[in-house]
Write an enzyme that holds these catalytic residues in place. Structure first.
Site, PDB file in Angstrom:
ATOM      1  N   ARG A 298       0.683  -1.317  -0.113  1.00 12.63           N
ATOM      2  CA  ARG A 298      -0.039   0.077  -0.136  1.00 12.63           C
ATOM      3  C   ARG A 298       0.683   1.232   0.125  1.00 12.63           C
ATOM      4  O   ARG A 298       0.505   2.411  -0.762  1.00 12.63           O
ATOM      5  CB  ARG A 298      -0.887  -0.013   1.375  1.00 12.63           C
ATOM      6  CG  ARG A 298      -2.103   1.115   1.260  1.00 12.63           C
ATOM      7  CD  ARG A 298      -2.485   1.000   2.826  1.00 12.63           C
ATOM      8  NE  ARG A 298      -2.757  -0.034   3.282  1.00 12.63           N
ATOM      9  CZ  ARG A 298      -4.295  -0.637   3.053  1.00 12.63           C
ATOM     10  NH1 ARG A 298      -5.082  -0.009   2.561  1.00 12.63           N
ATOM     11  NH2 ARG A 298      -4.103  -1.943   3.618  1.00 12.63           N
ATOM     12  N   CYS A 366     -26.043  -3.030  -7.150  1.00 17.27           N
ATOM     13  CA  CYS A 366     -27.336  -3.347  -6.547  1.00 17.27           C
ATOM     14  C   CYS A 366     -27.025  -3.938  -5.231  1.00 17.27           C
ATOM     15  O   CYS A 366     -27.449  -5.106  -4.899  1.00 17.27           O
ATOM     16  CB  CYS A 366     -28.326  -4.503  -7.238  1.00 17.27           C
ATOM     17  SG  CYS A 366     -29.113  -3.630  -8.807  1.00 17.27           S
ATOM     18  N   TYR A 395      -4.810  -2.546  -3.346  1.00 16.08           N
ATOM     19  CA  TYR A 395      -6.149  -3.375  -3.177  1.00 16.08           C
ATOM     20  C   TYR A 395      -7.490  -2.855  -3.706  1.00 16.08           C
ATOM     21  O   TYR A 395      -8.431  -2.783  -3.184  1.00 16.08           O
ATOM     22  CB  TYR A 395      -6.247  -3.260  -1.927  1.00 16.08           C
ATOM     23  CG  TYR A 395      -5.158  -3.889  -0.935  1.00 16.08           C
ATOM     24  CD1 TYR A 395      -4.703  -5.231  -1.118  1.00 16.08           C
ATOM     25  CD2 TYR A 395      -4.133  -3.103  -0.217  1.00 16.08           C
ATOM     26  CE1 TYR A 395      -3.418  -5.680  -0.717  1.00 16.08           C
ATOM     27  CE2 TYR A 395      -3.115  -3.562   0.315  1.00 16.08           C
ATOM     28  CZ  TYR A 395      -2.610  -4.916  -0.049  1.00 16.08           C
ATOM     29  OH  TYR A 395      -1.487  -5.307   0.490  1.00 16.08           O
TER      30      TYR A 395
END
Ligand code: LLP
Length: 446
Positions: A298, A366, A395
């Site tokens: 990250r 949805c 990620y």
């Protein structure tokens, strides 16, 4: 506010051009959106280069160290090649990541193979190509690998993954170092030292050192000091048993700033802190300083990624919230639904305008949980506006799904005003490429 944005805005001190358009890597985001379409991941390569250099500087006081990029954060053929060009090593966790890396020409001896349940086929390939290190997760894998290596007439350079019993302060889904974790061999009840002795005695296994990883998106450094103390104590126990371990891999986990309130340690602080903790543990346990590996994911690519969406429906619930829906959502960024992650965004075509209204940004999937940002102040939105969500480099692409049969996004890399495709946009045909209709279902009357 600048500092929470993607990298280029920091580097060039220029967030937008005269037209009021956001600029990343020297590219006008409005032009990127019309050239490549939306939603779109933008990868700012200069930001990654800077992060890598900062990491190198931060660790430079250590006698010997290696930076292993954690590919699970973002890996494609191109990205693997880019990381190899930067001289980094690579952490892979599956046969698929290994295949990608090798296909991109990543040097096998610089690849570290992780995972808590590697298959025989995966280990076989690792031995075949002469992978740098296999990071062995458990005793079953240790004996299995020794057997496999013997049958193939090869040897395996390994590290043992230890579960140091340290709880990092982060979301519980991304903690990994606590006792009873699914990863690694526990320090409790001498299990770690017993495993080291076993590894040292097994044929075709060269035990090079120990590995640990306590979690991800970690802000406070104290957990690393505890971990270093535990790991060096184990190394001292091994030494007492006549087993010298020259390498210590401390995993990844350094957090990044997603929103204004986030206060992660900087890479420089991280490096300084590690060096101090390592020197004092080495003195305490009378050990020579091992070679140190770190596995950032990250913190190398997170801030380099920005997702560009087009705004569609805008809906004001009377007495409730105002929703602005974009053309992506939880399929390209599942981190909000999974970890309650928070992001910062701007309206890329209205950079000159001040925020005047509070919006909840939702996607087109949805699910009520398909929210990207709860309550953000933005200039007044209109359908067709472009929303840029920052710090989506880690990620997001690797965890993306095709839920609702929505094609995955392309990635373009931007560098000093030019943009190139790293991953093409998925098409509807790609969604059905592996689908089959069994012959019987094609006949009438089934
Ligand atoms: N090394 C090992 C053994 C790991 O398991 C990980 C991450 C890393 C290095 C890199 O950690 P980083 O520097 O990126 O924090 N999907 C979650 C993160 C999962 C991390 C898994 N392991 C998220 O989106 O926050």
């Amino acid at each position: 506010m600048l500092h929470v944005w993607g990298g280029t805005t920091l580097n060039y001190k220029e967030t937008h051009n005269k037209a009021g358009h956001l600029v990343i890597g020297g590219c006008d985001v409005v032009k990127l959106a019309s050239q490549w379409g939306t939603p779109l991941y933008v990868f700012d390569e200069e930001e990654v280069v800077n992060s890598v250099n900062t990491f190198r500087d931060a660790l430079s006081s250590l006698p010997d160290y290696e930076i292993i990029y954690a590919g699970k954060a973002l890996l494609t053929l191109g990205i693997a090649r880019f990381m190899a060009n930067l001289g980094l090593s690579l952490d892979v966790v599956s046969g698929g990541e290994l295949y990608m890396a090798l296909t991109a020409g990543f040097p096998p001896e610089k690849i570290y193979f992780h995972g808590n349940n590697k298959t025989a086929a995966e280990l076989d390939t690792a031995l075949e190509v002469g992978i740098g290190r296999i990071v062995v997760d458990n005793l079953y894998e240790l004996e299995f690998l020794s057997d496999l290596a013997r049958k193939k007439g090869r040897s395996a350079d390994i590290m043992l993954r230890i579960m140091p019993g340290v709880e990092a302060h982060t979301h519980s889904y991304i903690q990994t170092g606590q006792l009873d974790s699914k990863f690694g061999i526990s320090v409790a009840n001498n299990q770690a030292v017993d495993a080291i002795k076993l590894a040292a005695s097994l044929p075709r296994i060269n035990l090079r050192g120990l590995h640990c990883h306590i979690g991800s998106q970690i802000f406070e450094l104290a957990s690393y000091a505890k971990t270093i103390d535990v790991m060096m104590a184990i190394m001292a126990n091994a030494k007492a048993a006549g087993i010298m371990l020259p390498e210590l891999d401390l995993g990844g986990g350094l957090g990044i700033k997603y929103i204004t309130g986030d206060q992660p340690a900087s890479t420089q602080e991280f490096g300084k802190f590690l060096a101090e903790a390592l020197h004092s543990a080495a003195a305490k346990y009378e050990l020579e300083m091992p070679k140190i590996m770190v596995e950032p994911g990250r913190s190398l690519v997170g801030a380099a990624g920005t997702t560009i969406y087009r705004v569609g429906s805008i809906k004001e619930n009377k007495g409730g919230r105002t929703y602005a829906a974009v053309d992506g959502g939880m399929g390209d960024n599942p981190r909000v639904a999974l970890y309650q992650a928070r992001y910062h965004a701007v309206v890329a075509n209205k950079m000159g305008q001040s925020p005047e209204k509070t919006y909840t940004i939702v996607g087109k999937y949805c699910e009520s949980g398909d929210v990207l940002i709860n309550n953000i102040q933005l200039p007044r939105l209109e359908p067709g506006d472009l929303l840029a969500v920052f710090c989506t480099g880690a990620y997001n692409y690797t965890m993306a799904s095709n839920y609702n049969a929505i094609p995955r996004l392309p990635i373009v890399t931007v560098y000093r005003g030019s943009s190139d495709l790293v991953v093409e946009r998925e098409q509807y045909q790609d969604l059905i490429r592996l689908h089959r209709i069994p012959e019987r279902w094609l006949k009438d009357g089934v």
